[in-house]
Design a protein around this motif. Structure first.
Motif, mmCIF file in Angstrom:
data_model
loop_
_atom_site.group_PDB
_atom_site.id
_atom_site.type_symbol
_atom_site.label_atom_id
_atom_site.label_comp_id
_atom_site.label_asym_id
_atom_site.label_seq_id
_atom_site.Cartn_x
_atom_site.Cartn_y
_atom_site.Cartn_z
ATOM 1 N N HIS A 215 8.048 -44.347 7.351
ATOM 2 C CA HIS A 215 8.078 -42.994 7.908
ATOM 3 C C HIS A 215 6.800 -42.210 7.657
ATOM 4 C CE1 HIS A 215 12.781 -42.756 8.161
ATOM 5 N NE2 HIS A 215 12.264 -43.747 8.867
ATOM 6 N N SER A 216 6.255 -42.306 6.458
ATOM 7 C CA SER A 216 5.081 -41.504 6.122
ATOM 8 C C SER A 216 3.914 -41.791 7.068
ATOM 9 C CB SER A 216 4.662 -41.765 4.676
ATOM 10 O OG SER A 216 3.475 -41.060 4.366
ATOM 11 N N ASP A 217 3.600 -43.058 7.270
ATOM 12 C CA ASP A 217 2.478 -43.408 8.140
ATOM 13 C C ASP A 217 2.766 -43.043 9.593
ATOM 14 O OD1 ASP A 217 0.659 -44.509 6.213
ATOM 15 O OD2 ASP A 217 1.994 -46.221 6.060
ATOM 16 N N ILE A 246 10.118 -34.281 3.852
ATOM 17 C CA ILE A 246 9.250 -34.657 2.742
ATOM 18 C C ILE A 246 7.911 -35.209 3.207
ATOM 19 C CG2 ILE A 246 11.196 -35.122 1.211
ATOM 20 C CD1 ILE A 246 10.732 -38.122 1.703
ATOM 21 N N HIS A 247 7.776 -35.458 4.502
ATOM 22 C CA HIS A 247 6.537 -36.009 5.046
ATOM 23 C C HIS A 247 5.671 -34.931 5.712
ATOM 24 C CE1 HIS A 247 8.208 -39.922 4.198
ATOM 25 N NE2 HIS A 247 9.271 -39.640 4.947
ATOM 26 N N ARG A 248 6.022 -33.667 5.522
ATOM 27 C CA ARG A 248 5.274 -32.612 6.207
ATOM 28 C C ARG A 248 3.824 -32.537 5.736
ATOM 29 N NH1 ARG A 248 7.719 -26.867 5.380
ATOM 30 N NH2 ARG A 248 9.488 -27.950 6.309
ATOM 31 N N ALA A 249 3.551 -32.919 4.484
ATOM 32 C CA ALA A 249 2.162 -32.880 4.006
ATOM 33 C C ALA A 249 1.305 -33.915 4.716
ATOM 34 C CB ALA A 249 2.120 -33.092 2.498
ATOM 35 N N ILE A 250 1.876 -35.089 4.992
ATOM 36 C CA ILE A 250 1.094 -36.121 5.682
ATOM 37 C C ILE A 250 0.963 -35.778 7.166
ATOM 38 C CG2 ILE A 250 2.846 -37.808 6.416
ATOM 39 C CD1 ILE A 250 -0.392 -38.593 4.465
#
Length: 323
Positions: A215-217, A246-250
């Protein structure tokens, strides 16, 4: 005026523009305006590719590329990057076109040119792949981003709905080979912005169907596309940010890369400025400066490359700024 031989080369080697139509690809259509935007991106990409195919030298292509409207010029340079990489990889007279392109006006569009090289890798047999060892060791991961975008865009059933992931991929052995599939996923995520028709809910739902470890990538790639290509208003950007969780920073990191790419090329537009304000919490110039200030000066050869350390440092900066 291109020679008859180069015009023939263009006709033979340039994909049909119909291949970029959303209906042909089976992509989601959010609105007529969003469809027009994404199809224009595709046609301008192929326009740049065709300019490379017809050019006697990269400088000839640059003159024509500079006539493309600013919003879409980066995509045309991306297409030209693919075109010159294709010509370097085919058994044709002359080599080194990509290097010459990057030494000229293409230098300002290096993010996009590197991505275009990845498109060429997806179309050429492996023994014809362009030599990437001379590229910037930090940014050459963008080549894999381009490869991932191509595969998700043109092989959508396998790479998006089938969630296929590369298991074995040739890459310089000293360059964190375990990271290869992650870099490709960042390109897949960028393509999901197109597959989902710039609809934040559709894009997020597509991402969430992949295994959580990816998900992050995927979100990072989608965030880059949201800021670079656009197609959404402020409310939609905030909705996408909320879905990222939780991935909003990436997502912010991807948007910052888009800001840097557009500002470096002199192509900043209102849609990227808006994305910076919503996703990064700052203006586009400040978001781009974060990427510049944190850019690594050394090179890592361990399991985590400097490129990923850079991405995480950028993401952490935006997390800290919001806390």
């Amino acid at each position: 005026m291109p020679s008859p031989l180069r015009m023939l080369r263009r006709r033979i080697l340039t994909p049909n523009v119909a291949e970029t139509q959303l209906a042909r690809r089976g992509f989601h259509v959010k609105t007529p305006d969003a469809r027009e935007l994404l199809e224009t991106v595709g046609s301008r990409f192929l326009e740049g590719y065709a300019y490379a195919m017809e050019a006697g030298t990269p400088a000839e292509a640059e003159t024509r590329l500079e006539t493309v409207p600013a919003r879409f010029r980066g995509f045309a340079y991306e297409g030209a990057g693919m075109g010159f990489a294709m010509l370097d990889g085919l058994p044709l007279p002359g080599r080194g076109r990509v290097g010459e392109f990057l030494a000229g006006r293409g230098a300002r569009h290096n993010y996009m040119v590197y991505v275009g090289i990845g498109w060429a890798m997806a179309r050429l047999p492996r023994f014809r792949w362009p030599d990437i060892t001379g590229l910037d060791p930090l940014l050459r991961w963008l080549v894999l981003d381009g490869y991932g975008f191509h595969q998700a865009y043109f092989r959508t059933e396998q790479y998006v709905h089938g969630r296929h992931r590369e298991r074995s991929f040739p890459w310089p052995a000293d360059d964190s080979p375990g990271y290869v599939s992650r870099a490709i996923d960042q390109g897949v995520g960028r393509a999901l912005w197109f597959v989902g028709g710039t609809d934040p809910d559709v894009v997020a739902t597509l991402i969430e169907k992949f295994p959580e470890r990816r998900h992050s990538d995927l979100y990072g790639g989608a965030g880059l596309a949201a800021a670079y290509a656009g197609g959404v208003d402020e409310a939609e950007l905030r909705a996408f940010q909320d879905r990222a969780g939780i991935h909003r920073a990436i997502v912010a990191q991807g948007a910052a890369f888009a800001c840097e790419a557009r500002i470096r090329a002199g192509l900043l537009g209102p849609h990227t400025e808006l994305a910076a304000q919503v996703l990064c919490g700052t203006d586009a110039a400040a978001a781009a400066k974060v990427t510049q200030d944190l850019r690594p000066t050394g090179r890592s050869t361990g399991p985590v490359p400097s490129y990923e350390t850079w991405r995480q440092a950028i993401a952490d900066t935006f997390t800290a700024a919001r806390s």
